[in-house]
Enzyme design. Structure first.
Site, PDB file in Angstrom:
ATOM      1  N   CYS A 155       1.132  -0.543  -0.062  1.00 49.08           N
ATOM      2  CA  CYS A 155       0.572   0.297  -0.065  1.00 49.08           C
ATOM      3  C   CYS A 155       1.184   1.094  -0.018  1.00 49.08           C
ATOM      4  O   CYS A 155       1.805   0.977   0.145  1.00 49.08           O
ATOM      5  CB  CYS A 155      -0.980   0.073   1.467  1.00 49.08           C
ATOM      6  N   CYS A 211      -0.062   3.957   2.668  1.00 48.08           N
ATOM      7  CA  CYS A 211      -0.442   5.565   3.199  1.00 48.08           C
ATOM      8  C   CYS A 211       0.827   5.039   4.770  1.00 48.08           C
ATOM      9  O   CYS A 211       0.528   6.529   4.757  1.00 48.08           O
ATOM     10  CB  CYS A 211      -1.561   4.805   4.046  1.00 48.08           C
ATOM     11  N   CYS A 225      -3.672   6.142   0.656  1.00 43.19           N
ATOM     12  CA  CYS A 225      -3.676   4.746  -0.226  1.00 43.19           C
ATOM     13  C   CYS A 225      -3.113   4.277  -1.554  1.00 43.19           C
ATOM     14  O   CYS A 225      -3.129   4.073  -2.177  1.00 43.19           O
ATOM     15  CB  CYS A 225      -4.769   3.462   0.336  1.00 43.19           C
ATOM     16  N   LYS A 267     -12.207  -5.433   1.684  1.00 38.12           N
ATOM     17  CA  LYS A 267     -11.589  -4.534   2.974  1.00 38.12           C
ATOM     18  C   LYS A 267     -12.834  -3.283   2.952  1.00 38.12           C
ATOM     19  O   LYS A 267     -13.053  -2.538   2.753  1.00 38.12           O
ATOM     20  CB  LYS A 267     -10.437  -3.811   3.101  1.00 38.12           C
ATOM     21  N   ARG A 288      -3.689   3.289  13.403  1.00 42.20           N
ATOM     22  CA  ARG A 288      -3.052   4.688  12.234  1.00 42.20           C
ATOM     23  C   ARG A 288      -1.961   5.006  14.002  1.00 42.20           C
ATOM     24  O   ARG A 288      -1.026   5.438  13.782  1.00 42.20           O
ATOM     25  CB  ARG A 288      -4.220   5.616  12.562  1.00 42.20           C
ATOM     26  N   ARG A 316     -11.574   7.031   4.016  1.00 47.01           N
ATOM     27  CA  ARG A 316     -11.096   6.521   2.825  1.00 47.01           C
ATOM     28  C   ARG A 316     -12.306   5.373   2.773  1.00 47.01           C
ATOM     29  O   ARG A 316     -12.344   4.762   1.512  1.00 47.01           O
ATOM     30  CB  ARG A 316      -9.963   5.311   3.422  1.00 47.01           C
ATOM     31  N   GLU A 361     -17.092  -7.495  -4.642  1.00 46.84           N
ATOM     32  CA  GLU A 361     -15.346  -7.439  -4.757  1.00 46.84           C
ATOM     33  C   GLU A 361     -14.461  -8.811  -4.659  1.00 46.84           C
ATOM     34  O   GLU A 361     -13.634  -8.872  -5.457  1.00 46.84           O
ATOM     35  CB  GLU A 361     -15.288  -6.530  -3.206  1.00 46.84           C
ATOM     36  N   LYS A 392     -12.101  -8.053   6.196  1.00 46.24           N
ATOM     37  CA  LYS A 392     -11.224  -7.253   6.791  1.00 46.24           C
ATOM     38  C   LYS A 392     -11.664  -6.140   7.263  1.00 46.24           C
ATOM     39  O   LYS A 392     -12.492  -5.406   6.312  1.00 46.24           O
ATOM     40  CB  LYS A 392      -9.823  -6.553   5.743  1.00 46.24           C
ATOM     41  N   SER A 428      -6.601  -3.166  14.241  1.00 43.01           N
ATOM     42  CA  SER A 428      -6.142  -3.512  15.949  1.00 43.01           C
ATOM     43  C   SER A 428      -7.166  -3.382  16.515  1.00 43.01           C
ATOM     44  O   SER A 428      -6.936  -3.299  18.205  1.00 43.01           O
ATOM     45  CB  SER A 428      -5.510  -2.122  15.293  1.00 43.01           C
ATOM     46  N   TYR A 430      -2.827  -9.759  16.100  1.00 42.95           N
ATOM     47  CA  TYR A 430      -1.489  -9.105  16.897  1.00 42.95           C
ATOM     48  C   TYR A 430      -1.186 -10.514  17.722  1.00 42.95           C
ATOM     49  O   TYR A 430      -0.326 -10.063  18.134  1.00 42.95           O
ATOM     50  CB  TYR A 430      -2.015  -8.001  16.939  1.00 42.95           C
TER      51      TYR A 430
HETATM   52  C1  PBG Z   1      -3.737   0.732   5.765  1.00 41.76           C
HETATM   53  C2  PBG Z   1      -3.925  -0.847   5.801  1.00 41.76           C
HETATM   54  C3  PBG Z   1      -4.175  -0.646   7.454  1.00 41.76           C
HETATM   55  C4  PBG Z   1      -4.325  -1.456   7.747  1.00 41.76           C
HETATM   56  C5  PBG Z   1      -3.959  -2.481   7.010  1.00 41.76           C
HETATM   57  N1  PBG Z   1      -2.987  -2.318   5.691  1.00 41.76           N
HETATM   58  C6  PBG Z   1      -5.005   0.479   8.006  1.00 41.76           C
HETATM   59  C7  PBG Z   1      -6.586   1.761   6.950  1.00 41.76           C
HETATM   60  O1  PBG Z   1      -7.087   1.354   5.958  1.00 41.76           O
HETATM   61  O2  PBG Z   1      -6.681   2.640   7.188  1.00 41.76           O
HETATM   62  C8  PBG Z   1      -5.262  -1.842   9.217  1.00 41.76           C
HETATM   63  C9  PBG Z   1      -4.826  -3.035  10.243  1.00 41.76           C
HETATM   64  C10 PBG Z   1      -5.268  -2.801  11.437  1.00 41.76           C
HETATM   65  O3  PBG Z   1      -5.756  -1.981  11.727  1.00 41.76           O
HETATM   66  O4  PBG Z   1      -5.186  -3.938  12.465  1.00 41.76           O
HETATM   67  N2  PBG Z   1      -3.886   0.219   4.040  1.00 41.76           N
END
Ligand code: PBG
Length: 325
Positions: free
Chosen positions: A124, A126, A134, A199, A209, A220, A236, A251, A277, A316
């Site tokens: 990506c 970002c 992104c 996603k 973040r 986004r 998708e 995701k 996260s 994680y």
């Molecule tokens: C960015 C990306 C993100 C995550 C993985 N790759 C954040 C987003 O899309 O804002 C999220 C991972 C997580 O929250 O654990 N492309």
């Protein structure tokens, strides 16, 4: 003991009486080979930096990546997902396609440390752009097709650096076609692509973040999916399958089990789920507050992912799971 008035037609409880019986008839199992560990590597630091919203998760300096890989390997982890936190940001994220850039260096270091470890790159922009989007921003929005051209450069570089699998997370239309074409043309037809195919634009990414030290303030919503749309969610992933994605992904995870099951029923491809996260942080916070049992909740959540149809789980918790299963 026997009640003459009521006799159940069938006694499900017969197979629940002992741990051995329950194990014998268990339908869903967790194995270490189900899990992929995300790793954050930051430029310009010398010590691990704790991510305050994600207890026990750190951003590591490049100099410790080999050590992190070896520790994960010794715990039984066989696949990692690399995220770079760059100090060489620009408008387009060009560091990701320079052969001396952070992405290339992380891949080389990880592979050198443990050649058998499956090294996956999060592909990506970002973490490498000044604005935090992104891709390439044009008139206040991410320009899809311009971003695809840069993504092609990025994935070829990753392949040249020795990556085992590409994982594009930007939710650009046509990204799998673009990546497949670039990899094939550069002699990397054998490198698989795990697409972040479905996603969602999600508040569950909040702590990420913090993890990548992003100053990103916008949304986004023009590229990630609206979480209200289950039909589009299936489309998708089916589109990415048609474009040649080797592995599909949903995701976040916990709030999207219906989506996982729907894609599972419609595709024969391996399916991954990303326990993101915010999902991690919520369990940690609940456990710290003494209101839930961390290990039990994590095992139940991971089992739910597999039951819903996930083959692979990015989490994680991967290292902790090694102690628990
Ligand atoms: C960015 C990306 C993100 C995550 C993985 N790759 C954040 C987003 O899309 O804002 C999220 C991972 C997580 O929250 O654990 N492309």
């Amino acid at each position: 003991m026997t009640n003459n008035l009521i006799t159940p037609d069938f006694r499900f409880r017969r197979l629940r009486r002992t741990a051995a019986l329950r194990e014998l008839v268990r339908e869903t199992h967790l194995r270490m080979s189900d899990f992929i560990l995300p790793i954050f590597i930051e430029e310009g630091i010398n010590e691990p930096v704790p991510i305050k919203t994600m207890p026990d998760v750190f951003r590591y300096p490049e100099s410790q990546l080999a050590e992190v890989i070896n520790r994960a390997w010794s715990k039984g982890i066989r696949a990692v997902l690399l995220f770079g936190v760059s100090t060489h940001k620009d408008e387009v994220g060009s560091d990701t396609w320079h052969d001396h850039g952070l992405l290339a260096r992380m891949i080389q270091t990880a592979k050198a440390a443990q050649p058998e470890m499956l090294v996956i790159s999060d592909n990506c922009f970002c973490e490498y752009t000044t604005h935090g989007h992104c891709g390439v921003v044009f008139k206040n929005d991410v320009d899809n097709d311009a971003t695809l051209l840069n993504l092609q450069k990025q994935v070829v570089l990753a392949a040249q650096a020795g990556v085992d699998m590409i994982a594009p997370s930007g939710m650009m239309d046509g990204m799998i076609t673009a990546i497949r074409q670039a990899l094939d043309d550069a002699g990397f037809a054998h490198i698989p692509v795990m697409s972040y195919s479905t996603k969602f634009a999600s508040a569950f990414y909040g702590p990420f973040r913090d993890a990548v030290d992003s100053s990103f303030k916008g949304t986004r919503n023009t590229y990630q999916m609206d979480f209200s749309n289950p039909r589009e969610a299936l489309a998708e992933s089916m589109q990415d399958e048609a474009e040649g994605a080797d592995i599909l992904m949903v995701k976040p995870g916990t709030a999207y089990l219906d989506i996982l099951a729907h894609i599972r029923a419609n595709s024969t491809r391996p399916l991954a789920v990303y326990h993101v996260s915010g999902e991690y942080a919520m369990i940690k916070a609940g456990a710290a507050a003494g209101v839930i049992d961390e290990k039990a909740i994590v095992l139940e959540t991971m089992t739910a992912f597999k039951r819903a149809g996930a083959d692979l789980i990015i989490t994680y918790y991967a290292e902790r799971l090694a102690d628990w299963i």
